[in-house]
Each structure stands twice: as C-alpha cells, then as structure tokens.
Design a protein around this motif. Sequence first.
Motif, PDB file in Angstrom:
ATOM      1  N   THR A   1      -7.728  -2.168  -6.148  1.00  0.00           N
ATOM      2  CA  THR A   1      -7.350  -0.841  -5.656  1.00  0.00           C
ATOM      3  C   THR A   1      -8.531   0.102  -5.836  1.00  0.00           C
ATOM      4  N   SER A   2      -8.790   0.919  -4.821  1.00  0.00           N
ATOM      5  CA  SER A   2      -9.905   1.867  -4.855  1.00  0.00           C
ATOM      6  C   SER A   2      -9.394   3.254  -4.480  1.00  0.00           C
ATOM      7  N   ARG A   3      -9.712   4.218  -5.289  1.00  0.00           N
ATOM      8  CA  ARG A   3      -9.340   5.604  -4.980  1.00  0.00           C
ATOM      9  C   ARG A   3     -10.607   6.385  -4.652  1.00  0.00           C
ATOM     10  N   THR A   4     -10.641   6.953  -3.465  1.00  0.00           N
ATOM     11  CA  THR A   4     -11.825   7.655  -2.971  1.00  0.00           C
ATOM     12  C   THR A   4     -11.559   9.155  -2.900  1.00  0.00           C
TER      13      THR A   4
ATOM     14  N   SER B   1      -3.764  14.095  -2.218  1.00  0.00           N
ATOM     15  CA  SER B   1      -2.803  14.071  -3.322  1.00  0.00           C
ATOM     16  C   SER B   1      -2.307  15.471  -3.645  1.00  0.00           C
TER      17      SER B   1
ATOM     18  N   PRO C   1     -12.833   9.526  -8.284  1.00  0.00           N
ATOM     19  CA  PRO C   1     -12.740   8.161  -7.748  1.00  0.00           C
ATOM     20  C   PRO C   1     -12.761   7.112  -8.851  1.00  0.00           C
TER      21      PRO C   1
ATOM     22  N   ARG D   1       0.842  -1.204   0.000  1.00  0.00           N
ATOM     23  CA  ARG D   1       0.000   0.000   0.000  1.00  0.00           C
ATOM     24  C   ARG D   1       0.877   1.254   0.000  1.00  0.00           C
TER      25      ARG D   1
ATOM     26  N   GLN E   1     -14.985   3.871 -13.502  1.00  0.00           N
ATOM     27  CA  GLN E   1     -14.876   5.308 -13.225  1.00  0.00           C
ATOM     28  C   GLN E   1     -15.961   6.049 -13.979  1.00  0.00           C
TER      29      GLN E   1
ATOM     30  N   THR F   1      -6.947  10.587 -12.035  1.00  0.00           N
ATOM     31  CA  THR F   1      -6.781  10.484 -10.586  1.00  0.00           C
ATOM     32  C   THR F   1      -7.522  11.574  -9.822  1.00  0.00           C
TER      33      THR F   1
ATOM     34  N   HIS G   1      -8.727   9.988  -0.570  1.00  0.00           N
ATOM     35  CA  HIS G   1      -7.402   9.861  -1.174  1.00  0.00           C
ATOM     36  C   HIS G   1      -7.089  11.057  -2.076  1.00  0.00           C
TER      37      HIS G   1
ATOM     38  N   THR H   1      -4.186   5.005  -2.662  1.00  0.00           N
ATOM     39  CA  THR H   1      -5.376   4.185  -2.893  1.00  0.00           C
ATOM     40  C   THR H   1      -5.525   3.199  -1.745  1.00  0.00           C
TER      41      THR H   1
ATOM     42  N   VAL I   1     -12.033   2.477  -9.418  1.00  0.00           N
ATOM     43  CA  VAL I   1     -11.694   1.168  -8.884  1.00  0.00           C
ATOM     44  C   VAL I   1     -10.996   0.379  -9.976  1.00  0.00           C
TER      45      VAL I   1
END
Length: 359
Positions: free
Chosen positions: A64-67, A74, A113, A20, A93, A110, A70, A30, A115
Amino acid sequence: MSPVLTTDSVPADNRLAYWRDAMGRTQVPTAVSPRHDGPFDGRIATHRVGFLRVSTVDADAHRTSRTSTHIKRSSEDFVVLGVQMSGTATLAQDGRQASAGPGDLMVYDTTRPYVLDYPERFSTRVVQMPRRALGLPDEDLRRITGTAVGTTKGCGAVLMPFLATLVASADSYSPAAAGGLASTVVDLFGTLVAEQAENAPVRPENSRGHLVLRIRDHIDRNLGDPALSPESIAKAHHISVRYLHRLFEDEGITVGRLMQRRRLEECARELSRGGRVAPTVSSVAQRWGFVNPAHFSRVFRTVYGISPREWRSLRGGESTAAGKPLAVPKAGPKNTPPTSPTTPPTAAPRPCSVSGVGC
C-alpha cells in the motif's frame, strides 16, 4: 466486530478493486498493489472505540502506498498504531525504513506519504488516533513515525498487548468505557513518544528544553495580559494543556505558579523604583495582569512577607542593578515588618483560583 468487509463473495476479477475501496473507507485512501498473481483475498473488521477507529486486517501479500494526492483527498488526519499479529511488514516514511514481525508495533502519520509492504499473508490490528486529539508537537511525532517499536520492554511492552486486546474486543465496550479507553490509548502513546524522545539523540533546537524556553519567553512577554493562562499558552504553541503541564514536570514549578511568580517579581521591581511620583499599588498590579488588587496584596504578602505598600516604603529609595533580581526581605512574625534584606525565597507561591493571577 462490525462491519466486516470481505472479498469472499466478490468475483475474482473484482476483488482487488473491492479491497482498494474497503481500505479507503475503513483506513485512509491508498494505492494497493498485490504481491502475487491470482485472486486476492482479504478481510477487514472495523469498529469505533470512543474517538478511535480500530480494525483487524487479514489479507494476502500486497503493498500500500499513500501519496500527496491521497492526502489531499482525506477529510481527517490520523497517527496510526499497527500491531503486527502474523506475517511481516516493512514501513517507509520520512526517509526511514523499519521492519516489523509478529508482536512489533508500527507508527505512521497519514498526513505524510508512506509505503507499507506486506511480502506474505498477514494479520495486523490497526488503531487510528485523530491527530487533533494527541496534542503533541510535530517535531515529537516526526521522531517516532516511520518506525517499528520493540515491545519486549518499556512502554511498548505495555502498549502492544493493550492495543491487541482493545481491538479484538472493540464491540463489547459501553460508550462510557470506550471513551475512557480511547483517552488511555492517547495517554499511553504520549508516554511512548516521551520515552522515545529520551532514548534518541536530538538537536538542541528540537528538544523539549527548547520548547520550555520558548514557553517561558512567551509568558514573560505576555505577563500584563489578564487572559494569559495555561490554555492560551498551549494554544499559542499548538500543544495540549496536558502536554504543557507534562513539559513542566521537570522544571520544579507548575505553569500557573511560574506565571504568578513572574508577575509578582515584576510588581516588586516596579514598586521599588524611586521617583517623585510613585505608582499606586493598584495600577502596578493591573499593569502586570492582576485583576483583583486586594487579592494581589494577599499573595504579595504571602511571598514577600510584607504588604506591597510596606515593600514600596522600604525599597522605594533603593535601586537595583539592571538584570539582577531584587533582594527580598525575610518575613518576620505575622504583621511584623522585616528588618533586613536577604535573597528571594525559594518556595513558590501557593496556587489560587482567582482570575488574573495566572493559576
């Protein structure tokens, strides 16, 4: 390629946490969830090619999940190109879901969000392009993000092997070569976006034509500003100068020539007005953005065939219907006044380099 981050020497219980952290440092933050029990195995080799961040990722199955959390953490925003080398992936997305197999190209952003689900061990090559370097409208980017691009034809067939080779040899380029290659990637991606836009039905309000109309309106509303330029127009519409010129490739006129033509038309219209007190040629030129009156006179003669003063004398007593273009005299031999009006010439003014003319 260096550095290389691998779980090989990490204790089994700490491998997932290590992975991670490695993903967050080399990609973007993520959440990572393994798809199977047992020690996790993964390897990331990363490098920079000019302003691009490129990586080769080999890992066990995981998700991998970007919320939004997150995203807030950044420091930089990217549009990412992922070349699937082995295994499969599913990308979700913007309400879309796309599946990619070996040889396919995935695109995601990016700043929103997403997945990424890898159901089996996989290898992928990742190219992160700074969003600020693309200069593409958000509506065009949203049309392609969250998709898997086929690579058997069109721009995808060129881009996929190019990216795969770029990442594999990333540590072998000189700084000058790396900068040129990074710019080439951005250009190829812009071509891919344009290709996808042409092939996909879009609403009129989101089309390139609508953006061109907005730009034309912006030019008309700012003709009197001597600072009006391709750079200021691009900035006002949040696009790059390169993309601005690309938009006008199908318009039959460059942005600079359009600005000059519209300024000349307004000058000609004002000089043709009758009245007891006629404006000076110099004041009319400056009112419509021409800084140098002498240069204005030269370009006016080039387009209309006579000088601004001759035009005013010839047309000053005539009137034109509102909203209709002025009739433009046909140019006769050099230094010979025209004898009769005709329609405006179709040839665009020649480009120039003097400030204030809109070139």
